[in-house]
Design an enzyme around this catalytic site. Structure first.
Site, PDB file in Angstrom:
ATOM      1  N   THR A  40      -4.603   3.218 -22.178  1.00  0.00           N
ATOM      2  CA  THR A  40      -4.896   2.073 -21.958  1.00  0.00           C
ATOM      3  C   THR A  40      -3.791   1.527 -21.825  1.00  0.00           C
ATOM      4  O   THR A  40      -3.141   1.760 -22.220  1.00  0.00           O
ATOM      5  CB  THR A  40      -6.268   0.664 -21.907  1.00  0.00           C
ATOM      6  OG1 THR A  40      -5.962   1.035 -23.623  1.00  0.00           O
ATOM      7  CG2 THR A  40      -7.480   0.865 -22.129  1.00  0.00           C
ATOM      8  N   ARG A  48      -3.172  -5.232 -16.884  1.00  0.00           N
ATOM      9  CA  ARG A  48      -4.854  -4.250 -17.139  1.00  0.00           C
ATOM     10  C   ARG A  48      -4.075  -3.014 -16.325  1.00  0.00           C
ATOM     11  O   ARG A  48      -3.878  -2.376 -15.346  1.00  0.00           O
ATOM     12  CB  ARG A  48      -5.635  -5.083 -16.500  1.00  0.00           C
ATOM     13  CG  ARG A  48      -6.368  -6.308 -17.453  1.00  0.00           C
ATOM     14  CD  ARG A  48      -7.136  -6.944 -17.887  1.00  0.00           C
ATOM     15  NE  ARG A  48      -8.124  -5.505 -18.641  1.00  0.00           N
ATOM     16  CZ  ARG A  48      -8.799  -6.549 -19.639  1.00  0.00           C
ATOM     17  NH1 ARG A  48      -8.473  -7.312 -19.837  1.00  0.00           N
ATOM     18  NH2 ARG A  48      -9.772  -5.316 -20.037  1.00  0.00           N
ATOM     19  N   ASP A  95      -7.513   9.752 -26.793  1.00  0.00           N
ATOM     20  CA  ASP A  95      -8.393   8.534 -26.308  1.00  0.00           C
ATOM     21  C   ASP A  95      -7.335   7.653 -27.196  1.00  0.00           C
ATOM     22  O   ASP A  95      -8.182   7.365 -28.357  1.00  0.00           O
ATOM     23  CB  ASP A  95      -9.247   8.345 -26.170  1.00  0.00           C
ATOM     24  CG  ASP A  95      -9.600   7.446 -25.404  1.00  0.00           C
ATOM     25  OD1 ASP A  95      -8.543   6.474 -24.754  1.00  0.00           O
ATOM     26  OD2 ASP A  95     -10.238   7.363 -24.802  1.00  0.00           O
ATOM     27  N   LYS A 142      -4.223  -3.410 -24.074  1.00  0.00           N
ATOM     28  CA  LYS A 142      -4.477  -3.449 -25.678  1.00  0.00           C
ATOM     29  C   LYS A 142      -3.640  -4.095 -26.382  1.00  0.00           C
ATOM     30  O   LYS A 142      -2.202  -5.109 -25.763  1.00  0.00           O
ATOM     31  CB  LYS A 142      -5.533  -2.670 -25.872  1.00  0.00           C
ATOM     32  CG  LYS A 142      -7.087  -2.107 -25.013  1.00  0.00           C
ATOM     33  CD  LYS A 142      -8.089  -1.637 -25.161  1.00  0.00           C
ATOM     34  CE  LYS A 142      -9.005  -1.042 -24.487  1.00  0.00           C
ATOM     35  NZ  LYS A 142      -9.932  -0.549 -24.936  1.00  0.00           N
ATOM     36  N   GLU A 199      -0.059   4.813  -0.667  1.00  0.00           N
ATOM     37  CA  GLU A 199      -0.961   6.120  -1.288  1.00  0.00           C
ATOM     38  C   GLU A 199      -0.466   7.193  -1.495  1.00  0.00           C
ATOM     39  O   GLU A 199       0.607   7.493  -0.596  1.00  0.00           O
ATOM     40  CB  GLU A 199      -2.342   5.857  -0.645  1.00  0.00           C
ATOM     41  CG  GLU A 199      -3.950   5.253  -0.364  1.00  0.00           C
ATOM     42  CD  GLU A 199      -4.740   5.733   0.110  1.00  0.00           C
ATOM     43  OE1 GLU A 199      -4.669   6.392   0.692  1.00  0.00           O
ATOM     44  OE2 GLU A 199      -5.924   5.405  -0.057  1.00  0.00           O
ATOM     45  N   TYR A 205       0.862  -1.324   0.124  1.00  0.00           N
ATOM     46  CA  TYR A 205       0.055  -0.342  -0.232  1.00  0.00           C
ATOM     47  C   TYR A 205       1.361   1.570   0.286  1.00  0.00           C
ATOM     48  O   TYR A 205       1.440   1.604   0.964  1.00  0.00           O
ATOM     49  CB  TYR A 205      -1.051   0.030   1.087  1.00  0.00           C
ATOM     50  CG  TYR A 205      -2.464   0.260   0.904  1.00  0.00           C
ATOM     51  CD1 TYR A 205      -2.949   1.186  -0.011  1.00  0.00           C
ATOM     52  CD2 TYR A 205      -2.644  -1.054   1.205  1.00  0.00           C
ATOM     53  CE1 TYR A 205      -4.280   0.797  -0.264  1.00  0.00           C
ATOM     54  CE2 TYR A 205      -4.751  -1.480   0.615  1.00  0.00           C
ATOM     55  CZ  TYR A 205      -4.938  -0.300  -0.365  1.00  0.00           C
ATOM     56  OH  TYR A 205      -6.469   0.006  -0.678  1.00  0.00           O
TER      57      TYR A 205
HETATM   58  C1  LIG Z   1     -11.198  -0.014 -24.149  1.00  0.00           C
HETATM   59  C2  LIG Z   1     -10.849   1.459 -24.059  1.00  0.00           C
HETATM   60  C3  LIG Z   1     -11.057   2.092 -23.069  1.00  0.00           C
HETATM   61  C4  LIG Z   1     -11.416   1.977 -21.431  1.00  0.00           C
HETATM   62  O1  LIG Z   1     -10.543   0.299 -20.996  1.00  0.00           O
HETATM   63  P1  LIG Z   1     -11.001   0.150 -20.231  1.00  0.00           P
HETATM   64  O2  LIG Z   1      -9.969  -0.294 -19.193  1.00  0.00           O
HETATM   65  O3  LIG Z   1     -12.241  -0.902 -20.265  1.00  0.00           O
HETATM   66  O4  LIG Z   1     -12.038   0.853 -18.957  1.00  0.00           O
HETATM   67  C5  LIG Z   1     -11.269   3.838 -22.567  1.00  0.00           C
HETATM   68  N1  LIG Z   1     -11.438   4.039 -24.205  1.00  0.00           N
HETATM   69  C6  LIG Z   1     -11.806   3.598 -25.515  1.00  0.00           C
HETATM   70  C7  LIG Z   1     -11.394   4.157 -26.816  1.00  0.00           C
HETATM   71  C8  LIG Z   1     -11.038   1.998 -24.898  1.00  0.00           C
HETATM   72  O5  LIG Z   1     -10.934   1.929 -26.581  1.00  0.00           O
END
Ligand SMILES: *Cc1c(COP(=O)(O)O)cnc(C)c1O
Length: 434
Positions: free
Chosen positions: A227, A236, A201, A230, A57, A55
């Protein structure tokens, strides 16, 4: 069979067996869900480490718990690598995932009730870009924009028109299902014209940006959200890139007296989250290091080459693609003229071992619950080492599935066996001991 998780196998055979089954399923079918890839063993080792117990924070050098000598170094390494990789002034590596990262974007630069411009989920936007059932659509007002229903591409004049009329405080750019290049510079011109923030994003396309096969949003956007799990192939998680200073308010915000970087950090902690997930942050640092290699840039380039070849293979076989093709990792097959739905097609493809998802296409007349499209991505298969030859073979399999929708129960098992054979000729990173 694997002895990779010997303790788990002993202590909890139920979960152990299910993990093994899922891993085997993924290694013997074609993982074509556009948001997925394969993390390396090193990433998984860091993610499965003792750091899950800690932990801490706060931020490096300013924690609310003691005993942070090493976790501070880990988080600083992740931040420094992130800065280097993306050329960003400020990096926050604590978001638990992409959605919390986006939530922090709202909390750092907007007030509840503000107007934002974003793409509806049904047009390829993300839930957090202002969709009605999400916090972002409940607490903020989404002014929608979408790719042109005829061309399948963004019409920048139309987007500018909406922005000038509605004057949102922020514009989201970034999608989950847009197969084309996003021109951040053009979005930035519009945002600057109306004194709005521009946020990219890049959850889906970060590796393409790193590889230099997609424009770089960092010079043009106030904040970039991503993220890490991906196509980046990390754990994650999520991260935020930004400038230090606020383009609209100068060094300090009039109310908070904080610069943009500080407001983002505070929005994450203590605004939205508690303790950072240090196992995920360590694994993200590992993924950032991997992403700095020439091999990773080759991977990013090959993802696009593979998607283009797959698109060509489908076009040659008479299929229609949203926007006519792809410049990214994904493509959308357009089944509007067929008598089966996107959902029917996705089911049939999965039966044959091609795992994807049904998705609306521009100008779709079918409901979001069935749709007229299937979204396919090439990141995971590229991580396995598949190239142009395999992509053309996949186009042939997709064609066989679509021509045999009526007797799919007979045809699917045959294709599935051929796919299993093809997968066997490649190594799945992190699954080699199956
Ligand atoms: C996958 C994704 C997210 C969110 O990701 P999570 O980890 O599933 O919350 C946000 N924006 C876009 C464009 C995405 O493809």
């Amino acid at each position: 069979m694997s002895e990779r998780y010997p303790h788990l196998k002993q202590s909890d055979p139920d979960i152990y067996n299910l993990i093994q089954k899922q891993a085997k399923y993924e290694a013997t079918t074609l993982k074509m869900i556009a948001s997925e890839s394969f993390a390396s063993i090193s990433v998984m080792e860091a993610c499965g480490s003792q750091l899950t117990n800690k932990y801490c924070e706060g931020y490096p050098g300013a924690r609310y718990y003691e005993g942070n000598e090493f976790v501070d170094q880990i988080e600083n390494l992740a931040i420094e690598r992130g800065k280097q990789l993306f050329g960003a002034e400020h990096v926050n590596v604590q978001p638990y995932s992409g959605s919390p990262a986006n939530q922090a974007v709202y909390r750092s630069i907007l007030n509840v009730g503000d107007k934002i411009m974003g793409i509806p989920v049904t047009d390829g936007g993300h839930l957090t870009h202002g969709w009605k059932v999400n916090f972002s659509g409940k607490d903020y007002v989404q002014i929608p924009y979408a790719p042109d229903p005829v061309t399948g591409k963004f019409d920048m004049d139309q987007i500018r028109g909406i922005a000038l009329r509605e004057r949102p405080k922020m514009i989201w750019t970034g999608t989950t299902a847009y197969p084309h290049t996003i021109h951040y510079k053009d979005f930035a011109e519009i945002a600057h014209e109306i004194d709005a923030y521009l946020v990219a994003d890049i959850a889906h396309i970060n590796a393409l940006i790193i590889a230099g096969v997609h424009p770089d949003p960092v010079p043009h956007c106030d904040i970039v959200s991503s993220t890490s799990h991906k196509m980046l192939r990390g754990p994650r998680g999520g991260f935020l890139l930004s400038k230090e200073e606020d383009r609209l308010h100068g060094k300090y915000h009039p109310e908070s007296k904080l610069n943009l970087a500080k407001r983002i950090d505070r929005a994450i902690f203590p605004g939205l989250q508690g303790g950072p997930h240090m196992h995920a942050i360590a694994a993200l640092a590992v993924a950032f290091k991997e992403a700095m290699t020439p091999e990773f840039r080759m991977y990013g380039k090959q993802i696009v080459d593979n998607a283009r070849t797959l698109a060509q293979g489908l076009l040659t076989r008479g299929y229609e693609l949203a926007g006519g093709g792809t410049d990214t990792h994904l493509l959308l097959i357009d089944f509007r003229k067929k008598d089966f739905t996107g959902k029917d097609a996705a089911r049939a493809l999965a039966q044959a071992g091609i795992i994807a998802n049904f998705n609306q296409v521009p100008g779709d007349h079918r409901s979001p619950f069935v749709t007229s499209g299937v979204r396919l991505g090439t990141s995971a298969l590229t991580s396995m080492g598949m190239k142009e030859t395999e992509m053309d073979q996949i186009a042939a399999w997709i064609d066989r599935v679509c021509r045999n929708m009526e007797n799919i129960d007979t045809v699917a098992p045959k294709i599935r066996a051929e796919i299993e054979e093809q997968c066997g000729r490649f190594t799945v990173p992190g699954y080699s001991d199956l």
